[in-house]
Design a protein around this motif. Structure first.
Motif, PDB file in Angstrom:
ATOM      1  N   HIS A  11       0.822  -1.215   0.000  1.00 38.27           N
ATOM      2  CA  HIS A  11       0.000   0.000   0.000  1.00 38.27           C
ATOM      3  C   HIS A  11       0.862   1.275   0.000  1.00 38.27           C
ATOM      4  N   GLY A  12       2.191   1.109  -0.088  1.00 36.51           N
ATOM      5  CA  GLY A  12       3.078   2.266  -0.145  1.00 36.51           C
ATOM      6  C   GLY A  12       3.495   2.817   1.192  1.00 36.51           C
ATOM      7  N   ALA A  13       3.427   2.003   2.250  1.00 37.66           N
ATOM      8  CA  ALA A  13       3.740   2.495   3.588  1.00 37.66           C
ATOM      9  C   ALA A  13       5.235   2.696   3.765  1.00 37.66           C
ATOM     10  N   THR A  14       5.582   3.677   4.589  1.00 32.43           N
ATOM     11  CA  THR A  14       6.927   3.803   5.134  1.00 32.43           C
ATOM     12  C   THR A  14       6.860   3.364   6.590  1.00 32.43           C
ATOM     13  N   PHE A  15       7.994   2.891   7.127  1.00 27.52           N
ATOM     14  CA  PHE A  15       7.988   2.240   8.427  1.00 27.52           C
ATOM     15  C   PHE A  15       8.922   2.936   9.407  1.00 27.52           C
ATOM     16  N   GLY A  16       8.652   2.706  10.684  1.00 28.60           N
ATOM     17  CA  GLY A  16       9.508   3.210  11.747  1.00 28.60           C
ATOM     18  C   GLY A  16       9.270   2.395  13.008  1.00 28.60           C
ATOM     19  N   GLU A  17       9.881   2.836  14.111  1.00 22.02           N
ATOM     20  CA  GLU A  17       9.761   2.140  15.388  1.00 22.02           C
ATOM     21  C   GLU A  17       8.847   2.911  16.328  1.00 22.02           C
ATOM     22  N   HIS A  18       8.035   2.171  17.057  1.00 26.80           N
ATOM     23  CA  HIS A  18       7.197   2.768  18.098  1.00 26.80           C
ATOM     24  C   HIS A  18       7.123   1.791  19.256  1.00 26.80           C
ATOM     25  N   GLY A  19       7.685   2.183  20.392  1.00 29.78           N
ATOM     26  CA  GLY A  19       7.669   1.325  21.558  1.00 29.78           C
ATOM     27  C   GLY A  19       8.346  -0.008  21.331  1.00 29.78           C
ATOM     28  N   THR A  44      -6.242   1.296  10.571  1.00 29.55           N
ATOM     29  CA  THR A  44      -4.842   1.297  10.968  1.00 29.55           C
ATOM     30  C   THR A  44      -4.532   0.067  11.799  1.00 29.55           C
ATOM     31  N   GLU A  45      -3.308  -0.447  11.696  1.00 29.40           N
ATOM     32  CA  GLU A  45      -2.894  -1.541  12.559  1.00 29.40           C
ATOM     33  C   GLU A  45      -2.454  -0.966  13.895  1.00 29.40           C
ATOM     34  N   MET A  46      -3.032  -1.446  14.985  1.00 31.90           N
ATOM     35  CA  MET A  46      -2.725  -0.953  16.311  1.00 31.90           C
ATOM     36  C   MET A  46      -1.493  -1.668  16.856  1.00 31.90           C
ATOM     37  N   ALA A  47      -0.608  -0.917  17.498  1.00 31.66           N
ATOM     38  CA  ALA A  47       0.667  -1.473  17.984  1.00 31.66           C
ATOM     39  C   ALA A  47       0.582  -1.815  19.466  1.00 31.66           C
ATOM     40  N   TYR A  48      -0.330  -2.684  19.829  1.00 30.09           N
ATOM     41  CA  TYR A  48      -0.466  -3.085  21.226  1.00 30.09           C
ATOM     42  C   TYR A  48       0.522  -4.193  21.590  1.00 30.09           C
ATOM     43  N   GLY A  49       0.855  -4.254  22.872  1.00 36.32           N
ATOM     44  CA  GLY A  49       1.335  -5.485  23.464  1.00 36.32           C
ATOM     45  C   GLY A  49       0.140  -6.208  24.057  1.00 36.32           C
ATOM     46  N   GLU A  90       2.448   3.656  35.601  1.00 34.29           N
ATOM     47  CA  GLU A  90       3.484   2.736  35.136  1.00 34.29           C
ATOM     48  C   GLU A  90       3.096   2.096  33.809  1.00 34.29           C
ATOM     49  N   THR A  91       1.817   1.775  33.672  1.00 33.96           N
ATOM     50  CA  THR A  91       1.296   1.172  32.448  1.00 33.96           C
ATOM     51  C   THR A  91      -0.187   1.512  32.335  1.00 33.96           C
ATOM     52  N   THR A 106      -1.816  -3.500  26.130  1.00 34.30           N
ATOM     53  CA  THR A 106      -0.943  -2.499  26.744  1.00 34.30           C
ATOM     54  C   THR A 106      -0.224  -1.692  25.673  1.00 34.30           C
ATOM     55  N   PRO A 107       0.416  -0.584  26.042  1.00 33.27           N
ATOM     56  CA  PRO A 107       1.298   0.084  25.091  1.00 33.27           C
ATOM     57  C   PRO A 107       2.397  -0.871  24.637  1.00 33.27           C
ATOM     58  N   PRO A 108       2.898  -0.707  23.402  1.00 33.28           N
ATOM     59  CA  PRO A 108       3.975  -1.591  22.946  1.00 33.28           C
ATOM     60  C   PRO A 108       5.187  -1.456  23.853  1.00 33.28           C
ATOM     61  N   GLY A 109       5.844  -2.562  24.108  1.00 32.78           N
ATOM     62  CA  GLY A 109       6.999  -2.561  25.006  1.00 32.78           C
ATOM     63  C   GLY A 109       6.662  -2.763  26.457  1.00 32.78           C
ATOM     64  N   ARG A 110       5.368  -2.711  26.818  1.00 32.94           N
ATOM     65  CA  ARG A 110       4.986  -2.856  28.222  1.00 32.94           C
ATOM     66  C   ARG A 110       4.446  -4.243  28.566  1.00 32.94           C
TER      67      ARG A 110
END
Length: 360
Positions: A11-19, A44-49, A90-91, A106-110
């Motif tokens: 779909h032409g996405a560019t990527f990066g890091e989040h959490g 949108t794809e959600m970046a949950y843990g 904390e979370t 949870t937020p990603p990384g948590r």
């Protein structure tokens, strides 16, 4: 990481890091994504843990640890906080009762640290705590036509009406769970949860079948939630006292006395907080951490700022002293102080209101 990276790339996405997770940032023109969500619907794809809690004592165990009452009925959820001993956040998490298990988003990384911390505290309880982030795909569907979109592709159930309740059904051949969100973008919203192996097909269904929807990335999510006045974990919430960021609706003061609730009670008894989260309309776009002034006195700092596509002007959230004046504020941009009007949140009124709007 995203469970459908190649699909986003197509779909032409560019990527990066989040959490600590690889996410789709945008799909070409961010303003076009933003307006598609505001006018019709976006996906949108959600970046949950994801943490899964099983065992006979699962509800009591989680309920005793977090700030809000964990639902005991299948099909219900709640937004809750895990607080540190000083009352700081904390979370954050959404806790959903899925019958024989609790699903915590949870937020990603948590997710990993949370599961490890809780597992070490299990004593005689019948509880098992596992990280299941890679087992699920989670997609957000947001916009004034979100209900129509979900209804056009969901089989076997009607879309849920109440915030943080969910139904089970199918999209194509894939089984899905559909949650009514709490309006973080300021629009009608749903989250569609599926097995990771079905994620590509479910994303295709959401974008291309029934009522068409535009894919959007993390940067557009941040701009949408900012316009809606929604504080996010990474920028406004982490480490802060709930009262400071206006999250009293995430605290249940009626719960019984236990370790977690004693922290909540201390938060309640602190009285008026020292700071508050406010909306600003600065004359120029400040950076995160930019100082906010009242005359010559520094009274706070910007937590997040964006050029609002809906207002065609900069908007910002800032943590300022609780008694900072309503008028006469400035923010520092490129070494100079520029006027910043303090305004009531949300910045834009849309098809829903965020349940996380700060209240004091």
């Amino acid at each position: 990481m995203t469970v459908i990276e190649s699909v986003h790339a197509d779909h032409g996405a560019t990527f990066g890091e989040h959490g600590g997770r690889r996410v789709a940032l945008e799909y070409g023109r961010r303003e076009r994504e933003h307006r598609a969500v505001r006018k019709v619907v976006g996906v949108t794809e959600m970046a949950y843990g994801v943490v899964v809690v099983t065992g006979d004592d699962r509800v009591d165990y989680v309920d005793n640890a977090v700030s809000n009452r964990v639902p005991s009925e299948d099909g219900e959820g709640v937004y809750a906080l895990l607080l540190d001993p000083q009352g700081g956040i904390e979370t954050t998490m959404y806790a959903y009762n899925a019958g024989d298990r609790l699903l915590l988003f949870t937020p990603p990384g948590r997710a990993g640290p949370l599961a490890e911390e809780w597992s070490e505290k299990v004593f005689i309880e019948d509880v098992e705590i596992t990280v299941a982030t890679d087992e699920f795909g989670v997609f957000g569907v947001h916009g004034p036509k979100a209900t129509e979109k979900v209804a056009s592709v969901l089989n076997g159930a009607a879309s849920p009406d109440e915030s943080l309740t969910f139904v089970r059904g199918s999209m194509g051949d894939a089984g899905v769970t559909v949650v009514r969100t709490d309006g973080l973008t300021g629009e009608e919203g749903y989250e569609v949860i599926c097995a990771a192996g079905d994620a590509a097909d479910v994303f295709d269904t959401l974008v291309n079948h029934g009522l068409n929807a535009a894919p959007f990335g993390r940067r557009t999510w941040e701009a949408l939630t900012l316009e809606a006045g929604t504080p996010l974990f990474e920028t406004e919430l982490a480490g802060n006292i709930p009262n400071v960021v206006g999250l009293r609706n995430a605290l249940d003061f009626e719960k019984g006395c236990y370790v977690g609730q004693e922290v909540v009670s201390r938060v309640e008894n602190r009285g008026r907080p020292s700071k508050r989260l406010v909306g600003l309309r600065p004359d120029a776009l400040p950076g995160s951490g930019a100082a906010v002034f009242a005359g010559d006195e520094a009274v706070g700092e910007v937590t997040r700022a964006e050029e609002s596509p809906m207002l065609d002007a900069p908007v910002a959230l800032a943590l300022v002293q609780f008694d900072a004046p309503e008028a006469g504020l400035t923010v520092r941009v490129d070494g100079e102080e520029v006027p910043a009007e303090r305004v009531e949140l949300p910045f834009v009124e849309r098809s829903d209101r965020s349940a996380r709007l700060p209240t004091y």
